[in-house]
Design an enzyme around this catalytic site. Structure first.
Site, PDB file in Angstrom:
ATOM      1  N   PHE A  37     123.505  38.105 107.373  1.00  0.00           N
ATOM      2  CA  PHE A  37     122.433  39.000 107.800  1.00  0.00           C
ATOM      3  C   PHE A  37     121.120  38.221 107.945  1.00  0.00           C
ATOM      4  O   PHE A  37     120.804  37.381 107.110  1.00  0.00           O
ATOM      5  CB  PHE A  37     122.280  40.127 106.765  1.00  0.00           C
ATOM      6  CG  PHE A  37     121.403  41.236 107.224  1.00  0.00           C
ATOM      7  CD1 PHE A  37     121.854  42.158 108.160  1.00  0.00           C
ATOM      8  CD2 PHE A  37     120.105  41.353 106.755  1.00  0.00           C
ATOM      9  CE1 PHE A  37     121.033  43.179 108.603  1.00  0.00           C
ATOM     10  CE2 PHE A  37     119.276  42.371 107.202  1.00  0.00           C
ATOM     11  CZ  PHE A  37     119.745  43.289 108.124  1.00  0.00           C
ATOM     12  N   TYR A  93     120.762  51.978  99.762  1.00  0.00           N
ATOM     13  CA  TYR A  93     120.594  53.091 100.720  1.00  0.00           C
ATOM     14  C   TYR A  93     121.750  53.215 101.704  1.00  0.00           C
ATOM     15  O   TYR A  93     121.729  54.089 102.566  1.00  0.00           O
ATOM     16  CB  TYR A  93     119.262  52.969 101.490  1.00  0.00           C
ATOM     17  CG  TYR A  93     118.949  51.591 102.030  1.00  0.00           C
ATOM     18  CD1 TYR A  93     119.607  51.095 103.144  1.00  0.00           C
ATOM     19  CD2 TYR A  93     117.985  50.806 101.420  1.00  0.00           C
ATOM     20  CE1 TYR A  93     119.328  49.834 103.631  1.00  0.00           C
ATOM     21  CE2 TYR A  93     117.703  49.528 101.887  1.00  0.00           C
ATOM     22  CZ  TYR A  93     118.375  49.052 102.995  1.00  0.00           C
ATOM     23  OH  TYR A  93     118.097  47.795 103.466  1.00  0.00           O
ATOM     24  N   LYS A  94     122.742  52.332 101.576  1.00  0.00           N
ATOM     25  CA  LYS A  94     123.899  52.404 102.493  1.00  0.00           C
ATOM     26  C   LYS A  94     124.951  53.309 101.838  1.00  0.00           C
ATOM     27  O   LYS A  94     124.767  54.517 101.766  1.00  0.00           O
ATOM     28  CB  LYS A  94     124.417  51.006 102.784  1.00  0.00           C
ATOM     29  CG  LYS A  94     123.371  50.109 103.466  1.00  0.00           C
ATOM     30  CD  LYS A  94     123.908  48.702 103.609  1.00  0.00           C
ATOM     31  CE  LYS A  94     122.866  47.742 104.145  1.00  0.00           C
ATOM     32  NZ  LYS A  94     122.506  47.983 105.541  1.00  0.00           N
ATOM     33  N   ASP A 110     125.617  38.674  98.562  1.00  0.00           N
ATOM     34  CA  ASP A 110     124.923  39.847  99.093  1.00  0.00           C
ATOM     35  C   ASP A 110     125.984  40.950  99.218  1.00  0.00           C
ATOM     36  O   ASP A 110     126.910  40.844 100.026  1.00  0.00           O
ATOM     37  CB  ASP A 110     124.304  39.507 100.462  1.00  0.00           C
ATOM     38  CG  ASP A 110     123.487  40.668 101.029  1.00  0.00           C
ATOM     39  OD1 ASP A 110     123.768  41.824 100.674  1.00  0.00           O
ATOM     40  OD2 ASP A 110     122.590  40.413 101.858  1.00  0.00           O
ATOM     41  N   ARG A 133     128.862  49.532 116.052  1.00  0.00           N
ATOM     42  CA  ARG A 133     129.422  49.527 114.693  1.00  0.00           C
ATOM     43  C   ARG A 133     129.695  50.958 114.274  1.00  0.00           C
ATOM     44  O   ARG A 133     128.819  51.819 114.357  1.00  0.00           O
ATOM     45  CB  ARG A 133     128.403  48.957 113.701  1.00  0.00           C
ATOM     46  CG  ARG A 133     128.478  47.506 113.461  1.00  0.00           C
ATOM     47  CD  ARG A 133     127.679  47.046 112.262  1.00  0.00           C
ATOM     48  NE  ARG A 133     126.469  47.788 111.944  1.00  0.00           N
ATOM     49  CZ  ARG A 133     125.604  47.443 111.004  1.00  0.00           C
ATOM     50  NH1 ARG A 133     125.817  46.371 110.272  1.00  0.00           N
ATOM     51  NH2 ARG A 133     124.519  48.154 110.773  1.00  0.00           N
TER      52      ARG A 133
HETATM   53  C1  LIG Z   1     123.617  42.468 104.399  1.00  0.00           C
HETATM   54  C2  LIG Z   1     122.195  42.864 104.252  1.00  0.00           C
HETATM   55  N1  LIG Z   1     121.385  42.131 103.461  1.00  0.00           N
HETATM   56  C3  LIG Z   1     120.092  42.444 103.301  1.00  0.00           C
HETATM   57  C4  LIG Z   1     119.537  43.523 103.946  1.00  0.00           C
HETATM   58  C5  LIG Z   1     118.072  43.782 103.817  1.00  0.00           C
HETATM   59  O1  LIG Z   1     117.778  44.722 102.880  1.00  0.00           O
HETATM   60  P1  LIG Z   1     116.258  45.143 102.637  1.00  0.00           P
HETATM   61  O2  LIG Z   1     115.708  45.570 103.950  1.00  0.00           O
HETATM   62  O3  LIG Z   1     116.389  46.302 101.684  1.00  0.00           O
HETATM   63  O4  LIG Z   1     115.550  44.003 102.069  1.00  0.00           O
HETATM   64  C6  LIG Z   1     120.337  44.336 104.749  1.00  0.00           C
HETATM   65  C7  LIG Z   1     119.765  45.506 105.441  1.00  0.00           C
HETATM   66  O5  LIG Z   1     120.387  46.227 106.171  1.00  0.00           O
HETATM   67  C8  LIG Z   1     121.695  43.985 104.917  1.00  0.00           C
HETATM   68  O6  LIG Z   1     122.498  44.703 105.716  1.00  0.00           O
END
Ligand SMILES: Cc1ncc(COP(=O)(O)O)c(C=O)c1O
Length: 412
Positions: A125, A225-226, A200, A374
């Site tokens: 990500f 939040y997912k 992660d 997705r």
């Molecule tokens: C795999 C992954 N890592 C990190 C994040 C970032 O999270 P945040 O915006 O809460 O820092 C996301 C956000 O969708 C994500 O999908």
């Protein structure tokens, strides 16, 4: 799921679904709306509305005297999340965003064990790559980005070049393809080379059974939040194995991480335990929502959640093969369910235009440029019939020859 091509078959799967009752524990809104974006923002649990309302009442009536009850919420909610990801009590804190938590842990590792390179894969990500890029630049370290297979994600051979002192960040479930990485094997490979691996878990927690301690993992971060349904902007979490906590220091020396926080005149001295990774005042309304989301997931149980998630994604793959592949779609996720998380990517050169048309047809997927639709399934509230309807509507859209290209948008 091959052979499910009639809506009545999907309805029968719903009738036999042991988790079907959990759907009514969420706010569902318009019954025709198919929501397949719980991998981005989960639905609102009914219980969260009253729980957050109760915290609002406390704020209104108790004002600052509410704090003795609120102050331990980051660690309390942390234990609730920890129970879902194979951490022991006292190993998880809910705090800050995933991005900030990753920054804190990566900097802490560089400080305690580093000197080597910062490493991740190109498919990870973007925020994970950006955080490492920033730390590498600030500390004069090498940043090594390796190419993993775009469908299957990182594998042990990709870690061959790791050296002692390297700090690696990998996603347990790849945000784009949904590939599920082998946490145990990759952790062992990193540790055997003297490198530190930070996981992660954003697209895994709440959808896939995660066993951090069982896999020998030392560090992890993730979103709430997912699949954990804690709401927009809810804080992320960080996991630090208890054996490591004393050796790591947060680069953000805030008063919530301080030993004897209210003995104001002392110099910074980090608290013992996971609390040392807190920084500033926690968001109490959202922490209450994190607890409610975690409670629902625990009640359903991750084995049941995973079994339904596999069945739902198998249905997407089967309908893709039957209906969409002949229309020019390609599967952008691993075909083997054991190698997949809880979303499936369907690739097509007109993916953005189809995404917009799906939204108009009351289906919410999400889009990841340049060509991926997705489809995220959240077993607590996604039904087999919804998946069937979404794919059916997508087929109808892709069959149209009069669909104009959609205009770009700021949020996708
Ligand atoms: C795999 C992954 N890592 C990190 C994040 C970032 O999270 P945040 O915006 O809460 O820092 C996301 C956000 O969708 C994500 O999908």
């Amino acid at each position: 799921m091959a052979g499910v091509t009639e809506r009545a078959q999907a309805e029968a799967l719903d009738a036999a679904d042991p988790l079907a009752g959990f759907r009514t524990r969420f706010e569902l809104g318009d019954a025709r709306h198919v929501y397949l974006d719980g991998n981005s923002l989960g639905r609102l649990p009914v219980a969260t509305r009253s729980r957050v309302q109760a915290v609002l009442e406390q704020w209104g009536s108790q004002l600052v005297s509410g704090w003795p009850e609120w102050i331990d919420l980051p660690l309390q909610a942390g234990d609730a999340i920890g129970a879902l990801i194979g951490a022991a009590p006292g190993e998880v804190a809910v705090t800050d965003s995933t991005t900030v938590n990753l920054y804190k842990l990566a900097q802490a590792c560089v400080g305690a064990r580093g000197g080597g390179a910062l490493v991740t894969d190109r498919g990870n990500f973007p925020t994970d790559r950006y955080v490492l890029e920033g730390i590498a630049a600030a500390r004069g370290l090498q940043l090594r980005i390796f190419d993993s297979d775009p469908l299957d994600g990182p594998v042990v051979d990709d870690l061959d070049e790791l050296r002692a002192g390297d700090v690696v960040v990998l996603s347990h479930v790849a945000y784009r393809s949904g590939a599920l990485a082998d946490m145990r094997a990759l952790t062992a490979a990193a540790r055997s080379r003297g490198a530190t691996l930070i996981w992660d878990l954003s697209h895994a927690a709440g959808a896939v059974p995660v066993d951090l301690r069982g896999a020998g993992a030392e560090l992890a971060v993730g979103c709430t939040y997912k699949y954990l349904n804690a709401g927009p902007g809810a804080p992320g979490y960080l996991f630090v194995a208890s054996e490591l906590q004393g050796a790591l220091r947060s680069p953000i020396q805030g008063w919530f991480g301080q030993r004897d926080q209210f003995a104001m005149e002392r110099d910074y001295d980090p608290a013992d335990g996971i609390g040392r990774f807190l920084a500033g005042t926690p968001p109490i309304l959202q922490l209450a929502a994190v607890e409610e989301g975690a409670r629902l997931t625990a009640e359903a149980g991750l084995d049941a959640i995973r079994a339904k998630s596999v069945a739902l994604t198998e249905l997407i793959v089967a309908l893709h093969d039957e209906w969409l592949a002949p229309l020019g779609f390609e599967l952008g996720s691993p075909r083997e369910p054991a190698c997949r998380g809880s979303h499936v990517s369907l690739n097509h050169r007109r993916a953005w235009t189809f995404t917009r048309a799906l939204i108009d047809a009351r289906v919410t997927p999400d889009f990841r440029g340049p060509d991926s639709i997705r489809l995220g399934v959240a077993p607590l509230y996604t039904s087999f019939t919804e998946v069937f309807d979404a794919l059916d509507r997508l087929r109808a859209i892709a069959q149209r020859d009069d669909l104009p290209d959609a205009a770009p948008a700021r949020v996708t």
